[in-house]
Motif scaffolding. Structure first.
Motif, PDB file in Angstrom:
ATOM      1  N   SER A  54       0.849  -1.195   0.000  1.00 12.09           N
ATOM      2  CA  SER A  54       0.000   0.000   0.000  1.00 12.09           C
ATOM      3  C   SER A  54       0.879   1.236   0.000  1.00 12.09           C
ATOM      4  N   ALA A  56       0.589   3.650   2.144  1.00 10.14           N
ATOM      5  CA  ALA A  56       0.955   3.887   3.540  1.00 10.14           C
ATOM      6  C   ALA A  56       2.195   3.094   3.921  1.00 10.14           C
ATOM      7  N   ALA A  57       2.229   1.827   3.517  1.00 12.60           N
ATOM      8  CA  ALA A  57       3.398   0.982   3.813  1.00 12.60           C
ATOM      9  C   ALA A  57       4.633   1.509   3.094  1.00 12.60           C
ATOM     10  N   LEU A  59       5.292   4.662   2.196  1.00 11.22           N
ATOM     11  CA  LEU A  59       5.754   5.896   2.824  1.00 11.22           C
ATOM     12  C   LEU A  59       6.398   5.626   4.178  1.00 11.22           C
ATOM     13  N   ASP A  60       5.939   4.578   4.847  1.00 11.72           N
ATOM     14  CA  ASP A  60       6.504   4.233   6.147  1.00 11.72           C
ATOM     15  C   ASP A  60       7.874   3.583   6.020  1.00 11.72           C
ATOM     16  N   GLU A  82      -2.224  11.848   0.658  1.00 13.36           N
ATOM     17  CA  GLU A  82      -1.477  10.969   1.551  1.00 13.36           C
ATOM     18  C   GLU A  82       0.021  11.267   1.478  1.00 13.36           C
ATOM     19  N   CYS A  83       0.510  11.528   0.274  1.00 11.80           N
ATOM     20  CA  CYS A  83       1.927  11.880   0.117  1.00 11.80           C
ATOM     21  C   CYS A  83       2.237  13.229   0.756  1.00 11.80           C
ATOM     22  N   ALA A  86       2.758  13.177   4.340  1.00 13.95           N
ATOM     23  CA  ALA A  86       4.071  12.634   4.700  1.00 13.95           C
ATOM     24  C   ALA A  86       5.210  13.544   4.244  1.00 13.95           C
TER      25      ALA A  86
END
Length: 359
Positions: A54, A56-57, A59-60, A82-83, A86
């Motif tokens: 995903s 999210a994953a 970016l983490d 979402e980006c 972050a």
């Protein structure tokens, strides 16, 4: 070396991966994400990168300088937001959003982020287009008078078997949003602010919710008058722009990308020096994602905002909204007219296409 990731590994992702590789040691593609795990794995294997389940994953797990968003249009804004949350830069494929409202949401989010959003309008960055804008700005070509912009492409019924195509809620519009946008964005980048639009849109042949052809007559702030056609019904496909200045006609005919050989300059009588100025610089570079990506990286290196900014993008998206508004209401629509109180602000469909009840 800067680090990049691609979200969405469909057909256009290959153009992004090739552009990243062509930039050499300036930037490296390190990872990809796709809702289709098998497609993501195949793409990652081909390009030698990691897969994440995903955004999210991703970016983490990764330290990134830019995320390339290459998904279907409906997901562009949520992924870009979402980006930005972050603090990661975004390069988003066209159309960047489905409405002016979504663009304004991105603008607001960008103000609170260290990341920036740039839209993929790669035809702005071919050497010939850059030269044209410079010569026009320097007054070499004289005053702009008349222009035309034709995107005459062909997409058969099978093209629309993909579920998200041909719908307002997923694609945001027809050829005006998803196809002609590249050509008239280049037109706008050359001619500057537009003033008003008279337009029509029709569903002639394809069983879709959106239009399959649109036309517009446009007046620009400097007085230039222009015509714009966006079609998916044209068996002889072509992308054409023509600019008639006082001292020369400048034209380009191509399909999906141009080089200098696709351009012609015809001087007005006694203005041969215009052709000489045009030929002072020649390039074999084809307009495409690499040209824009290099400009994007140059901006990051210098601490500037990467092109095409959200302000630039909003101008093009407002043009689209105004075209639909004019076509569906039968009125002339002026720049700045479509605000939050307009039905065409939240969706390009606005009050609804005239053919909506005929489906």
């Amino acid at each position: 070396m800067r680090r990049a990731a691609i979200v969405g590994t469909g057909a256009i992702a290959t153009s992004h991966a090739e552009a990243l590789r062509a930039c050499g040691e300036r930037i490296e593609l390190v990872a990809v994400v796709d809702v289709d795990a098998d497609r993501a794995s195949a793409f990652a294997s081909e390009w030698g990168v990691r897969v994440h389940p995903s955004l999210a994953a991703l970016l983490d797990a990764e330290q990134l300088d830019v995320v390339h968003i290459c998904t279907p249009p409906r997901s562009h804004v949520p992924l870009a937001l979402e980006c930005l949350a972050a603090d990661v830069n975004v390069l988003v494929e066209k159309p960047p959003a489905l409405s002016l409202s979504e663009i304004d949401t991105l603008i607001a989010a960008e103000h609170g982020s260290a990341g920036r959003v740039a839209t993929v309008f790669q035809h702005r960055f071919g050497p010939a287009a850059i030269r044209l804008r410079r010569l026009a700005a320097e007054g070499v070509l004289g005053r702009s008078l008349v222009a035309k912009c034709d995107t005459l492409w062909y997409r058969g019924d099978a093209y629309f078997d993909v579920p998200w195509r041909g719908t307002w809620e997923n694609e945001g519009g027809g050829p005006t949003m998803g196809h002609g946008i590249h050509q008239f964005d280049l037109l706008l980048s050359v001619l500057g602010p537009w003033q008003e639009i008279r337009a029509l849109a029709a569903r002639q042949a394809r069983d879709v919710a959106t239009e399959d052809v649109s036309m517009a007559l446009v007046t620009f702030a400097d007085g230039t008058v222009a015509s714009v056609i966006n079609s998916l019904l044209s068996p002889r496909e072509t992308s054409e722009l023509r600019f008639d200045f006082e001292r020369a006609t400048v034209e380009v005919e191509h399909l999906y990308g141009y080089s200098d050989e696709h351009w012609t300059v015809t001087p007005a009588p006694g203005q041969d020096e215009v052709v000489a100025r045009w030929r002072e610089e020649q390039s074999g570079m084809v307009s495409g994602h690499r040209c824009q990506l290099e400009a994007f990286l140059d901006a990051l290196d210098s601490g500037e905002t990467p092109p095409v900014t959200l302000a630039d993008t909003r101008n093009t998206m407002e043009f689209i909204a105004a075209l639909y508004a004019s076509a569906f209401t039968g009125t002339v629509v002026k720049a700045g007219q479509i605000g939050p109180d307009s039905p065409f602000y939240a969706t390009m469909e606005g009050i609804g296409a005239p053919w909506a009840n005929a489906r």
